[in-house]
Design an enzyme around this catalytic site. Structure first.
Site, short mmCIF file in Angstrom:
data_model
loop_
_atom_site.label_atom_id
_atom_site.label_comp_id
_atom_site.label_asym_id
_atom_site.label_seq_id
_atom_site.Cartn_x
_atom_site.Cartn_y
_atom_site.Cartn_z
N ARG A 260 0.83 -1.21 0.00
CA ARG A 260 0.00 0.00 0.00
C ARG A 260 0.86 1.26 0.00
O ARG A 260 0.56 2.22 -0.70
CB ARG A 260 -0.96 0.00 1.19
CG ARG A 260 -2.06 -1.04 1.06
CD ARG A 260 -2.90 -1.14 2.32
NE ARG A 260 -2.02 -1.53 3.42
CZ ARG A 260 -2.18 -1.16 4.68
NH1 ARG A 260 -3.15 -0.36 5.03
NH2 ARG A 260 -1.34 -1.58 5.60
N ASN B 227 -6.30 -2.63 2.74
CA ASN B 227 -6.26 -4.08 2.90
C ASN B 227 -7.68 -4.60 3.08
O ASN B 227 -8.47 -4.01 3.82
CB ASN B 227 -5.44 -4.47 4.12
CG ASN B 227 -3.95 -4.39 3.88
OD1 ASN B 227 -3.48 -4.35 2.75
ND2 ASN B 227 -3.18 -4.37 4.96
#
EC number: 3.6.1.7
Length: 92
Positions: free
Chosen positions: A21, A39
């Site tokens: 990320r 997530n």
């Protein structure tokens, strides 16, 4: 450069716990893209990104590549109309 678009992506593989990320956030910022990477409980990562179409395709290249410790196995992508709802690119 193409017009403004929205890109919705789900990334499958080894993409959690490997800096994925943050990697996407850095590339999005460099490309002037707003949105988020999050997530999901099934181990995948959801990305919602808005910006110029050309920049989104450049980000998509990075999404498919990922950082060194990741292993991207599958990427689902959908483009939609730009909304302008994001002020930055965040991670959750």
């Amino acid at each position: 450069m193409g017009g403004l678009k929205r890109m919705y992506v789900i990334v499958y593989g080894i993409v959690q716990g490997v800096g994925y990320r943050r990697f996407i956030q850095i590339h999005a910022a460099r490309l002037g893209i707003k949105g988020y990477a999050k997530n999901l409980p099934d181990g995948s990562v959801e990305i919602l990104a808005e910006g110029y179409e050309e920049a989104l395709y450049k980000l998509l290249d990075q999404i498919k590549r990922g950082p060194p410790l990741s292993k991207v196995e599958k990427v689902d992508v959908k483009f939609d109309d730009y909304t302008g709802e994001f002020a930055s690119f965040d991670t959750y």
